[in-house]
Design a protein around this motif. Structure first.
Motif, PDB file in Angstrom:
ATOM      1  N   ARG A 162      -9.761  -4.509  -7.401  1.00 41.51           N
ATOM      2  CA  ARG A 162      -9.495  -3.186  -7.992  1.00 41.51           C
ATOM      3  C   ARG A 162     -10.801  -2.448  -8.278  1.00 41.51           C
ATOM      4  NH1 ARG A 162      -4.763  -5.082 -10.083  1.00 41.51           N
ATOM      5  NH2 ARG A 162      -5.783  -6.252 -11.729  1.00 41.51           N
ATOM      6  N   VAL A 200       0.622   6.927  14.864  1.00 38.14           N
ATOM      7  CA  VAL A 200      -0.245   7.400  13.793  1.00 38.14           C
ATOM      8  C   VAL A 200      -1.500   7.993  14.442  1.00 38.14           C
ATOM      9  CG1 VAL A 200       0.616   5.643  12.203  1.00 38.14           C
ATOM     10  CG2 VAL A 200      -1.480   5.207  13.509  1.00 38.14           C
ATOM     11  N   ASP A 218      -4.891   5.835   9.045  1.00 37.05           N
ATOM     12  CA  ASP A 218      -3.524   5.860   8.527  1.00 37.05           C
ATOM     13  C   ASP A 218      -2.915   4.477   8.370  1.00 37.05           C
ATOM     14  OD1 ASP A 218      -3.293   8.806   8.614  1.00 37.05           O
ATOM     15  OD2 ASP A 218      -3.571   8.477  10.747  1.00 37.05           O
ATOM     16  N   VAL A 219      -3.375   3.545   9.190  1.00 38.05           N
ATOM     17  CA  VAL A 219      -2.840   2.185   9.173  1.00 38.05           C
ATOM     18  C   VAL A 219      -4.012   1.223   9.272  1.00 38.05           C
ATOM     19  CG1 VAL A 219      -1.580   0.473  10.560  1.00 38.05           C
ATOM     20  CG2 VAL A 219      -0.597   2.739  10.211  1.00 38.05           C
ATOM     21  N   ARG A 278       3.094  10.182   3.296  1.00 40.28           N
ATOM     22  CA  ARG A 278       3.234   8.869   3.950  1.00 40.28           C
ATOM     23  C   ARG A 278       3.932   8.957   5.301  1.00 40.28           C
ATOM     24  NH1 ARG A 278       4.323   7.835  -1.496  1.00 40.28           N
ATOM     25  NH2 ARG A 278       2.508   6.906  -2.528  1.00 40.28           N
ATOM     26  N   ARG A 313       2.674  10.222   7.613  1.00 33.00           N
ATOM     27  CA  ARG A 313       1.582   9.947   8.559  1.00 33.00           C
ATOM     28  C   ARG A 313       1.731   8.561   9.172  1.00 33.00           C
ATOM     29  NH1 ARG A 313      -3.123   9.093   5.808  1.00 33.00           N
ATOM     30  NH2 ARG A 313      -1.877   8.888   3.925  1.00 33.00           N
ATOM     31  N   PHE A 314       2.279   7.623   8.384  1.00 30.39           N
ATOM     32  CA  PHE A 314       2.319   6.238   8.884  1.00 30.39           C
ATOM     33  C   PHE A 314       3.633   5.523   8.653  1.00 30.39           C
ATOM     34  CE2 PHE A 314       0.293   6.224   4.668  1.00 30.39           C
ATOM     35  CZ  PHE A 314       1.113   5.351   3.983  1.00 30.39           C
ATOM     36  N   TYR A 316      -1.588  -0.580  -0.035  1.00 32.59           N
ATOM     37  CA  TYR A 316      -0.313  -0.340   0.648  1.00 32.59           C
ATOM     38  C   TYR A 316       0.363   0.871   0.015  1.00 32.59           C
ATOM     39  CZ  TYR A 316       4.585  -1.002   1.893  1.00 32.59           C
ATOM     40  OH  TYR A 316       5.867  -0.824   2.328  1.00 32.59           O
ATOM     41  N   GLY A 317       0.642   1.868   0.817  1.00 30.87           N
ATOM     42  CA  GLY A 317       1.211   3.104   0.280  1.00 30.87           C
ATOM     43  C   GLY A 317       0.206   4.240   0.429  1.00 30.87           C
ATOM     44  N   VAL A 318      -1.071   3.927   0.201  1.00 22.66           N
ATOM     45  CA  VAL A 318      -2.124   4.897   0.525  1.00 22.66           C
ATOM     46  C   VAL A 318      -2.271   4.937   2.049  1.00 22.66           C
ATOM     47  CG1 VAL A 318      -4.584   5.441   0.290  1.00 22.66           C
ATOM     48  CG2 VAL A 318      -3.316   4.474  -1.652  1.00 22.66           C
ATOM     49  N   VAL A 319      -2.225   3.758   2.640  1.00 26.32           N
ATOM     50  CA  VAL A 319      -2.167   3.608   4.093  1.00 26.32           C
ATOM     51  C   VAL A 319      -1.035   2.635   4.422  1.00 26.32           C
ATOM     52  CG1 VAL A 319      -4.615   4.004   4.599  1.00 26.32           C
ATOM     53  CG2 VAL A 319      -3.840   1.725   3.933  1.00 26.32           C
ATOM     54  N   GLY A 320      -0.658   2.572   5.686  1.00 27.01           N
ATOM     55  CA  GLY A 320       0.232   1.509   6.128  1.00 27.01           C
ATOM     56  C   GLY A 320      -0.581   0.254   6.378  1.00 27.01           C
ATOM     57  N   ILE A 321       0.010  -0.909   6.165  1.00 27.49           N
ATOM     58  CA  ILE A 321      -0.688  -2.156   6.501  1.00 27.49           C
ATOM     59  C   ILE A 321       0.251  -3.030   7.321  1.00 27.49           C
ATOM     60  CG2 ILE A 321      -2.075  -2.049   4.398  1.00 27.49           C
ATOM     61  CD1 ILE A 321      -0.420  -4.411   3.339  1.00 27.49           C
ATOM     62  N   ASP A 322      -0.324  -4.062   7.960  1.00 24.03           N
ATOM     63  CA  ASP A 322       0.523  -4.899   8.808  1.00 24.03           C
ATOM     64  C   ASP A 322       1.380  -5.823   7.962  1.00 24.03           C
ATOM     65  OD1 ASP A 322      -1.887  -6.078   8.125  1.00 24.03           O
ATOM     66  OD2 ASP A 322      -2.162  -7.108  10.025  1.00 24.03           O
ATOM     67  N   MET A 323       0.795  -6.662   7.194  1.00 27.24           N
ATOM     68  CA  MET A 323       1.558  -7.622   6.400  1.00 27.24           C
ATOM     69  C   MET A 323       0.583  -8.295   5.447  1.00 27.24           C
ATOM     70  SD  MET A 323       4.058  -9.462   5.338  1.00 27.24           S
ATOM     71  CE  MET A 323       5.310  -8.261   5.022  1.00 27.24           C
ATOM     72  N   VAL A 324       1.115  -8.812   4.360  1.00 24.59           N
ATOM     73  CA  VAL A 324       0.317  -9.665   3.511  1.00 24.59           C
ATOM     74  C   VAL A 324       0.241 -11.012   4.217  1.00 24.59           C
ATOM     75  CG1 VAL A 324       0.154 -10.723   1.261  1.00 24.59           C
ATOM     76  CG2 VAL A 324       1.187  -8.461   1.479  1.00 24.59           C
ATOM     77  N   ARG A 357       6.069  -2.390  -5.520  1.00 27.75           N
ATOM     78  CA  ARG A 357       4.740  -2.440  -4.903  1.00 27.75           C
ATOM     79  C   ARG A 357       4.071  -3.798  -5.161  1.00 27.75           C
ATOM     80  NH1 ARG A 357      -0.248  -1.549  -4.967  1.00 27.75           N
ATOM     81  NH2 ARG A 357      -0.369  -1.746  -7.219  1.00 27.75           N
ATOM     82  N   ARG A 371      -3.180  -5.202   0.219  1.00 30.55           N
ATOM     83  CA  ARG A 371      -1.974  -5.184  -0.611  1.00 30.55           C
ATOM     84  C   ARG A 371      -2.051  -4.046  -1.628  1.00 30.55           C
ATOM     85  NH1 ARG A 371       0.719  -6.772  -4.622  1.00 30.55           N
ATOM     86  NH2 ARG A 371      -1.163  -7.120  -5.840  1.00 30.55           N
ATOM     87  N   GLN A 372      -3.224  -3.906  -2.264  1.00 29.55           N
ATOM     88  CA  GLN A 372      -3.356  -2.865  -3.285  1.00 29.55           C
ATOM     89  C   GLN A 372      -3.315  -1.459  -2.686  1.00 29.55           C
ATOM     90  OE1 GLN A 372      -6.500  -3.407  -6.193  1.00 29.55           O
ATOM     91  NE2 GLN A 372      -6.019  -5.567  -6.491  1.00 29.55           N
TER      92      GLN A 372
END
Lengths: 429, 429
Positions: free
Chosen positions: A34, A124, A207-208, B375, B377-378, A225-233, B222, A222-223
Motif C-alpha cells: 500500500r 483494451v 488498462d490491463v 472501467r 476501458r477494460f 484491481y479495479g483501477v486496472v484489469g488484472i489476470d488473476m491472483v 474487492r 490485487r490492490q
C-alpha cells in the motif's frame, strides 16, 4: 510427503486439510505494498527510481537507463542458437494459432418485437506485462502473456521487468522481439505495477496488467484491481496426476517433479488405485530428484507439499479432483475421456500417457497461465478475452418501444425511480 | 453542473478533470471491512448474528430468523398486481433469451501435428448474489444477476440480503421466485460477503459473488477477490448522452435525470453540437426535476456532477466518449451507427432517439450490471461467462510428442527446469 487412502477412517478430515491448506506466504506485505503504491501515485518517476535503486541496486537516471530498446531485443533474437530460435518460433506459432480461435464473435440481430440487440468486442488500448527477474524470468511466460494480447488487437504492449544490478535476460529480450512488444521498462516489483496502473511522466498508464510475479507483485495487482484489469491472483502452482498401475513409474515421477522444481511451495499430488505402483513412483521420485540441478527446491516441495492418495478405484478420483480444482491435471489412463467428462474444476487437463504437463508449459498452444490454489472453481486460464471487453447495445424504434416500453415504466415506478419511467413515457404516444 | 466547450482554451485540462475525478466515497473503510471479514472467518455464524443485530437491528436466533423460505417467495409472487407480474415476466424472459446466446462453445479438435486440443466450459458450483436493502433493493437487479447464473447452469444460487428491523421487500421475494433462487439469507453488509466467501456452519461457501451494494459491500468483495470470483468493483453509475439539436429537449432531459436520480454521486453528461439545444435541455432538466419524488437526489447529482459539453461537430464526440468510457452511452442522432463504429470503450450503447437508457435497465435483455468509473476501458457487463470457467486440454500420442516434444525440451533446459525437460524426454524414444 503425505500418504492418504480413501479407506482410512479419517480420510475426509485429512483430505480437507490438503484442500484448504494455504500454501501462500503468510507474511503481511499488504501494508508495505500500500505504501509503495501511494508513493508512486504521488511522486511518479522519482519514487520508481528510488525503489529501483533500493531494491534492484540499479540506477534510473538517463532515458537510456529506463528502457530496453527494440533494437536490443532484435539483437538478442538474432543471436539465439538456431535450435532454440526454432523452438521459440514453434511455441509462438502454436500459441498464436490456439488463441486466434478464442476471438469472440460480435452479435447484432433484431428480435421478434423489432428490438435490435447485440454486443461488440473491442481490445483494451494498452496492456502491461510483468516479467519477473531472477529464477522466474521465463521467455515462455512472456510469449503466453504477450501473444494473446497481440491476438486480441491490443495496440500498445508494454513490459515491466526488473534488471537487478543492471543485468538483463537475453532470452526474455529475444521473446519480446518475437512477440512484438512495444516498450520494455527496467522496473520491477510493486513499484512497476503502480507505475503501469497510475502512469508516470515517463510511463503512460495501461488498462490491463498480467504476468507472474513474486508476492509483492501479486499483492500490488490485487490492490489495484479495479483501477486496472488484472489476470488473476496467482499463487504457487500445482499438479494432480491421476494414474493407474499400468504407467511407467519413471514417467509419472518425472511429471510430479516437473511441478515440484518450480518452487518450494509448489504441490504435486498423485492419485492412484495401485499401492505397489505408488511405492515405485515414490522410489523413482527420490532417484530422479537427486540428479536434478533443481533438486533442492524439488525435494523441499515434495517433502512439504507432496501427497499420494490411494483410492480403491479410479472411479473415486474425479470427485477428489473437483475438490482440489488443481491448476494442472494429468489423466494417465487408457480411457482419459471417461474421467475427463466427470472433471468440472481444473485449469488444464492432460489426457493420456503421452501428455506430460510440460508440453503445455511451452509448445502445445493453450495458455500456461492458469488458476492456482483451487481458483479453477471459478476462474479460467489467460485468454484473449482478458485483453478485450464487450459493449452491449440496444436500438428501439417507435413501434418496439410501444411493445416493451410500458413494462419498463411499470417496473421503474414500483422501484421508486420516476425519472426512469418518464424517460420511457415521453417517447410513448 | 459544469458547462465545457471544446473551443475553450483550457478544455483539455477541464475535461481531464472530469475524466479523472473520483466520485467514489473517500472514507477509509478498508480497515473496518478487514476486521469484519476476519471476525466472520474466525467466528462464523456468531459474528454474522452479532453484526446483524448491531447494523440491521435484526435478531438471528432460530433457524427461521436466518432464512426467507421459498414458499414466502412464491406467496409474494402470487400476490403481485397482474400488470406488474407480466412486466417482471417479460423482463425475465427477455433477459433469459439474450443471455442464452452468450453460452460459449466448447472446442475439441486435432491439429496438423496430430495434437488434440480444446477447451471445455463448466459453470461454477455455487453463486451468491447480494441484494441490498433500502433504496437500492431492486427486483430488476435480482433478475439481472440471477438469470445469467441460472443460464450458465449454476446448481446452487444463493441470495444474501439485509432485512433491517426485520423488514423484507416483497418485490425482491417475487423476483427471487421468478428467477428460481435456492436460498435467501437475511444477512447484509460486509458480513454477508464474508459468510458467502468463507462459509459458516449455516451458510455453505459459494464460488462467485455478484450484485450491487454499498461501499462496505463493494470493499468486502474487492478484498475477497481471489478467495471467490466477483463481478466487478462497482462505483456510482453514469450516463453520457450524445445528441444533436434535432432532439426533443424534454426527452434528453428525462434521460439525464434518469441517471441522476440513482444517487447523489451519479453522473449525467450531455455532449451536443447545438448550444441553443443545450440551454433548452438545461431548462427542461430544471422543470422536470422539480416534479420528481426523487428530486433531491437528482438535483444534487446534476448540480455536483452534471456536465454539458459543447462540441463544434459531433465528429469530436467519439474521442471524448472513449476517454470517458461511460457505463451508458446514448447516441440520439439520425445515424447512430456512424458514431457507434468509432466507440471503443462503453458499457452499453443506446442507439437512436427512441432508445432511452431505462429500457436497458429493465426489459431490453442485455445486462444492466455494467462497468462504471471508466472501467469500460477494460471490463464488460455481467454475463453468463462470469458464472462459468474454461478448462483447456491437450492430448498427445507417441507420434505427436515426437513432433513437438523436442522444442519443449530445448525451452525447458534453457529456462533451467531440468525436471520439465525430463518429463518429455522419458516419453521420446
Amino acid at each position: 510427503m503425505q500418504r492418504l487412502s480413501t479407506s482410512d477412517k479419517d480420510f475426509a478430515r485429512k483430505f480437507n486439510r490438503v484442500v484448504n491448506e494455504r500454501r501462500e506466504s503468510d507474511a503481511d506485505i499488504a501494508q508495505t505494498v500500500r505504501d509503495i503504491l501511494a508513493r508512486v501515485k504521488a511522486r511518479g518517476d522519482e519514487a520508481v527510481a528510488d525503489y529501483t535503486s533500493r531494491f534492484d541496486r540499479y540506477t534510473l537516471a538517463t532515458d537510456a537507463d529506463w528502457i530496453i530498446s527494440r533494437e536490443a531485443c532484435k539483437i538478442a533474437f538474432d543471436a539465439l542458437d538456431p535450435e532454440l530460435r526454432k523452438a521459440l518460433e514453434l511455441a509462438a506459432s502454436r500459441i498464436r494459432t490456439y488463441h486466434e480461435a478464442q476471438l469472440p464473435a460480435d452479435r447484432d440481430y433484431r428480435d421478434d418485437t423489432g428490438v435490435r440487440l447485440g454486443a461488440r468486442w473491442n481490445p483494451v488500448d494498452a496492456a502491461g506485462l510483468y516479467v519477473p527477474g531472477g529464477r522466474a524470468a521465463y521467455p515462455s511466460s512472456l510469449l503466453m502473456n504477450a501473444i494473446p494480447a497481440r491476438v486480441a488487437g491490443v495496440e500498445r504492449l508494454v513490459i515491466a521487468t526488473p534488471t537487478p544490478k543492471g543485468e538483463v535476460n537475453d532470452l526474455v529480450l529475444a521473446a519480446a522481439h518475437l512477440a512484438g512488444v512495444d516498450e520494455i521498462w527496467r522496473v520491477g516489483g510493486a513499484q512497476a505495477i503502480a507505475a503501469l496502473a497510475y502512469g508516470t511522466d515517463r510511463i503512460s498508464p495501461v488498462d490491463v496488467i498480467t504476468g507472474p510475479g513474486n508476492a509483492w507483485v501479486a499483492e500490488a495487482k490485487r490492490q489495484l484491481y479495479g483501477v486496472v484489469g488484472i489476470d488473476m491472483v496467482a499463487g504457487p502452482s500445482e499438479i494432480l496426476v491421476i494414474a493407474d498401475g499400468k504407467n511407467d513409474a519413471d514417467w509419472i515421477a518425472a511429471d510430479l517433479l516437473s511441478q515440484a522444481e518450480h518452487d518450494p511451495s509448489s504441490q504435486s499430488i498423485l492419485i492412484t488405485d495401485d499401492p505397489v505402483f505408488a511405492e515405485r513412483v515414490e522410489d523413482r521420485v527420490d532417484v530422479q530428484c537427486a540428479l536434478l540441478s533443481t533438486s533442492k527446491v524439488a525435494r523441499q516441495s515434495w517433502d512439504d507439499n507432496g501427497v499420494i492418495i490411494h483410492v480403491n478405484s479410479l472411479d473415486e478420483a474425479p470427485a477428489l479432483a473437483n475438490r482440489l480444482a488443481a491448476e494442472h491435471v494429468e489423466l494417465a489412463v487408457d480411457d482419459p475421456d471417461a474421467l475427463f467428462s466427470r472433471l468440472r474444476h481444473a485449469g488444464s487437463v492432460f489426457l493420456g500417457r503421452y501428455t506430460p504437463e510440460a508440453v503445455g508449459d511451452y509448445v502445445a498452444g493453450p495458455n500456461h497461465v492458469l488458476p492456482t490454489g483451487r481458483r479453477a472453481r471459478f476462474s479460467s486460464g489467460l485468454s484473449v478475452l482478458d485483453f478485450m471487453k464487450r459493449t452491449s447495445f440496444i436500438s428501439l424504434d417507435e413501434s418496439s418501444i410501444a411493445a416493451i416500453g410500458p413494462a419498463a415504466v411499470a417496473l421503474a415506478e414500483v422501484e421508486g425511480l420516476p425519472a426512469h419511467a418518464n424517460s420511457v413515457k415521453v417517447r410513448l404516444k
